[in-house]
Scaffold this motif. Structure first.
Motif, short mmCIF file in Angstrom:
data_model
loop_
_atom_site.label_atom_id
_atom_site.label_comp_id
_atom_site.label_asym_id
_atom_site.label_seq_id
_atom_site.Cartn_x
_atom_site.Cartn_y
_atom_site.Cartn_z
N SER A 7 74.13 66.84 21.25
CA SER A 7 74.09 68.22 20.78
C SER A 7 75.11 69.08 21.52
CB SER A 7 72.68 68.81 20.99
OG SER A 7 72.58 70.06 20.32
N ASP A 8 75.39 70.22 20.93
CA ASP A 8 76.20 71.25 21.58
C ASP A 8 77.49 70.72 22.20
OD1 ASP A 8 74.40 73.90 21.50
OD2 ASP A 8 73.10 72.16 21.72
N SER A 9 78.26 70.04 21.37
CA SER A 9 79.57 69.55 21.81
C SER A 9 80.61 70.67 21.79
CB SER A 9 80.01 68.38 20.93
OG SER A 9 79.73 68.63 19.57
N GLY A 35 73.70 70.05 16.25
CA GLY A 35 74.39 71.31 15.93
C GLY A 35 75.22 71.90 17.05
N ASP A 36 76.07 72.84 16.65
CA ASP A 36 77.06 73.46 17.57
C ASP A 36 78.00 72.41 18.16
OD1 ASP A 36 76.26 76.02 17.07
OD2 ASP A 36 75.29 76.35 18.98
N PHE A 37 79.08 71.98 17.52
CA PHE A 37 79.48 72.46 16.21
C PHE A 37 79.41 71.30 15.21
CE2 PHE A 37 82.54 75.35 18.71
CZ PHE A 37 81.60 76.34 18.84
N GLY A 57 74.13 74.71 13.79
CA GLY A 57 73.71 75.50 14.94
C GLY A 57 73.98 76.97 14.70
N ASN A 58 73.59 77.82 15.62
CA ASN A 58 73.85 79.26 15.47
C ASN A 58 75.33 79.57 15.59
OD1 ASN A 58 73.24 78.44 18.28
ND2 ASN A 58 73.83 80.52 18.77
N GLY A 59 76.10 78.64 16.16
CA GLY A 59 77.54 78.83 16.27
C GLY A 59 78.32 78.21 15.14
N ALA A 82 66.78 69.64 14.15
CA ALA A 82 67.16 71.05 13.96
C ALA A 82 67.83 71.54 15.23
CB ALA A 82 65.93 71.90 13.64
N HIS A 83 68.70 72.53 15.11
CA HIS A 83 69.33 73.06 16.31
C HIS A 83 68.28 73.74 17.20
CE1 HIS A 83 72.61 74.29 18.82
NE2 HIS A 83 72.33 75.57 18.69
N GLY A 84 67.36 74.44 16.54
CA GLY A 84 66.22 75.00 17.27
C GLY A 84 66.20 76.50 17.41
N GLY A 111 68.52 71.19 20.08
CA GLY A 111 69.57 71.43 21.06
C GLY A 111 69.49 72.87 21.53
N HIS A 112 70.61 73.57 21.44
CA HIS A 112 70.70 75.02 21.65
C HIS A 112 70.55 75.47 23.10
CE1 HIS A 112 70.91 79.15 20.49
NE2 HIS A 112 69.68 79.43 20.85
N THR A 113 69.59 74.94 23.85
CA THR A 113 69.37 75.43 25.22
C THR A 113 70.35 74.83 26.21
OG1 THR A 113 67.79 73.68 25.77
CG2 THR A 113 66.89 75.68 24.78
MN LIG Z 1 73.37 76.98 19.92
#
Ligand SMILES: [Mn+2]
Length: 164
Positions: A7-9, A35-37, A57-59, A82-84, A111-113
């Motif tokens: 996640s979050d690469s 997610g992200d990205f 993700g949110n990004g 899910a990204h979360g 992910g996300h955190t």
């Molecule tokens: Mn995120």
């Protein structure tokens, strides 16, 4: 069946390539990217040559091709990916675990955190591989591998490695 979880690469191809070069990534049959990205998941699929499930993700830019969540069925298990951020995971994972259970999933990946997590919640195995590129819980980036066989509890491993 060996699953890779990342996640979050955040666009860091160096981190994705270093992850794939890690001995623990050998033999991964399917990757999950939380997610992200999302475009990094496409690059991962090209580099690894195996299927990659990805969520937004949110990004991530809105895209009809990448959903906010996926329910993935693998080796007799069901995984909510899910990204979360839509579940407010930064404040607690209860809502996310409950959504997974209600969807019939026994595993929930988010992910996300940018902080790794491996715990049981509401009867669901809740996993966060941390961030492969921008960790907030350690100096090193991280990802997970998960050995999945039907009827057995997943064997999860967290791998930390030096990002490039
Ligand atoms: Mn995120």
């Amino acid at each position: 069946m060996k699953i890779g979880i990342v996640s979050d690469s955040h666009g860091s191809m160096g981190a994705v390539e270093a992850m794939l070069a890690h001995p623990a990534a050998k033999g991964v049959a399917v990757w999950l990217h939380a997610g992200d990205f999302a475009p990094d998941a496409d690059a991962l699929a090209r580099l690894a040559g195996v299927p990659v499930y990805c969520v937004a993700g949110n990004g991530d830019w809105p895209s009809p091709r990448v959903k906010d969540e996926e329910l993935v069925a693998l080796a007799g298990h069901r995984i909510l990916l899910a990204h979360g951020h839509t579940y407010g995971v930064q404040y607690g994972r209860e809502r996310f675990a409950k959504a997974a259970r209600q969807a019939g999933a026994d595993i929930a990946v988010y992910g996300h955190t940018h902080c790794a997590e491996n715990c049981m919640m509401d009867g669901v195995l809740v996993l966060n591989p941390g961030s492969v590129a921008r960790p907030r819980d350690a100096m090193e980036g991280s990802f997970m591998t998960m050995e999945l066989t039907e009827g057995n509890a997943p064997g999860v491993q967290l791998i930390r490695f030096e990002p490039r």
